[in-house]
Scaffold this active site. Structure first.
Site, short mmCIF file in Angstrom:
data_model
loop_
_atom_site.label_atom_id
_atom_site.label_comp_id
_atom_site.label_asym_id
_atom_site.label_seq_id
_atom_site.Cartn_x
_atom_site.Cartn_y
_atom_site.Cartn_z
N TYR A 4 26.72 -16.67 -31.82
CA TYR A 4 25.64 -16.95 -32.77
C TYR A 4 26.22 -17.23 -34.16
O TYR A 4 25.91 -18.24 -34.79
CB TYR A 4 24.66 -15.77 -32.85
CG TYR A 4 23.74 -15.85 -34.04
CD1 TYR A 4 22.70 -16.77 -34.07
CD2 TYR A 4 23.93 -15.04 -35.15
CE1 TYR A 4 21.87 -16.87 -35.17
CE2 TYR A 4 23.10 -15.12 -36.25
CZ TYR A 4 22.07 -16.04 -36.26
OH TYR A 4 21.26 -16.14 -37.37
N LYS A 51 10.60 -10.29 -31.92
CA LYS A 51 12.05 -10.38 -31.80
C LYS A 51 12.67 -9.32 -30.90
O LYS A 51 13.84 -9.41 -30.54
CB LYS A 51 12.69 -10.32 -33.19
CG LYS A 51 12.34 -11.49 -34.09
CD LYS A 51 13.02 -11.40 -35.44
CE LYS A 51 14.53 -11.53 -35.32
NZ LYS A 51 15.20 -11.51 -36.63
#
Length: 330
Positions: free
Chosen positions: A139, A177
């Site tokens: 990421y 999330k």
């Protein structure tokens, strides 16, 4: 003349929609992937002109189908630091962003995008310079590589390009999330569900609950985005945090005392919270040891030089407001 927000149903994108609406802006094209249909809730109270799936949007944007676009706020990405599928991550975060950047430069559309403090990895200097950037996971690498692409494009760019390196953002509209939601969110949910908060124990020379992060309220993140929207002559890559490192213990205590204040109970010290059993610790997960940022703190020098002068909310006031919002939304 439209404003476009990608990731509009996400955490920061939906808060940006709200901030734009408060300014009276409603000619907004919201772009996202609603495969998780529950995320529509982040759009339901926003005034927008249209919604497009992220895949349909890409080609239409490149063709110039939307006429004069005042700005593109690119907030869409896979934000999971635990995602291990590098091919997916690079296609979704890097390649997609590259295509939007190329189209924005060709069309002359101001392009403001979400980068991340994950580009700094385990370093202790958080300054917007290549020598301090060492991501720990794919990421962070996807964000890092796109920042390099932007750096190469900036000298020739004839329209605004702004990258904002978000530190640890917390606040309303992040519940979708899951594990990637903020420490404040998880502390609140634990306290309401279990009557206590549990943090990671000792790791990397940091005591239990002593890991340090730069926690920044999502309302401040939206304000900084709008600052650059208001100043299209300013381009570059900028840190976006509070400029202060605070411990996880301090976040947990802020949540505990905010909930207590809402119940007309007096605040506790950290020691009192631990001794009363409201705050405890568990062993640091083995799976995170090699890819965990134990300390972050934004260097705000470049952001201040770019003209952003507003104060950031303190952790205590930001968490208190967030806890009130969570209580109303329950």
């Amino acid at each position: 003349m439209s404003i476009i927000v990608t990731g509009a149903a996400g955490f920061i994108g939906s808060n940006l929609l709200q901030a734009l609406n408060r300014r009276g802006e409603t000619d907004i094209i919201a772009v996202d992937d609603l495969t998780d249909g529950e995320q529509f809730r982040n759009l339901a109270d926003a005034d927008i002109a249209d919604y497009l799936d992220q895949n349909d949007f890409l080609e239409r944007y490149a063709r110039g189908d939307f006429g004069t676009v005042r700005a593109l706020f690119h907030q869409g990405a896979c934000a999971s630091t635990l995602e291990s599928n590098g091919r997916y991550m690079m296609e979704n975060n890097y390649r997609y962003s590259c295509r939007l950047l190329e189209s924005s430069l060709e069309l002359g559309v101001p392009f403001l995008y979400a980068s991340s403090a994950a580009v700094y990895g385990a370093g202790r200097t958080f300054r917007e310079a290549r020598q301090y950037e060492r991501p720990l996971n794919v990421y962070g690498y996807s964000k890092f590589l796109f920042d390099q692409r932007v750096r190469r494009a900036l000298p020739q760019a004839r329209s605004q390009v702004v990258g904002l390196r978000y530190f640890n953002v917390y606040g309303p509209r992040e519940e979708h999330k899951g594990r990637m939601a903020s420490v404040a969110y998880h502390c609140y949910q634990q306290l309401r569900r279990d009557g206590r908060v549990e943090l990671f124990g000792e790791h990397g020379g940091f005591p239990p609950g002593g890991h340090l992060r730069d926690f920044v309220a999502v309302e401040d993140v939206a304000r900084v985005n709008l600052h650059f929207f208001d100043h299209p002559q300013r381009s570059g890559i900028f840190n976006l945090g509070s400029g202060q490192a605070r411990t996880f213990n301090e976040v947990a205590l802020a949540v505990i005392n905010s909930v207590r204040a809402n119940a007309d109970q007096p605040p506790l010290s950290l020691q009192q919270a631990v001794e009363s059993g409201l705050l405890g610790y568990r062993e640091f997960p083995e799976s995170l040891r090699a890819r965990y940022q134990s300390h972050t703190c934004a260097d705000l020098e470049l952001l201040r030089e770019a003209g952003y002068r507003d104060d950031f909310q303190s952790l205590e006031e930001g968490v208190a407001g967030y806890c009130r919002w969570l209580a109303r939304s329950a």
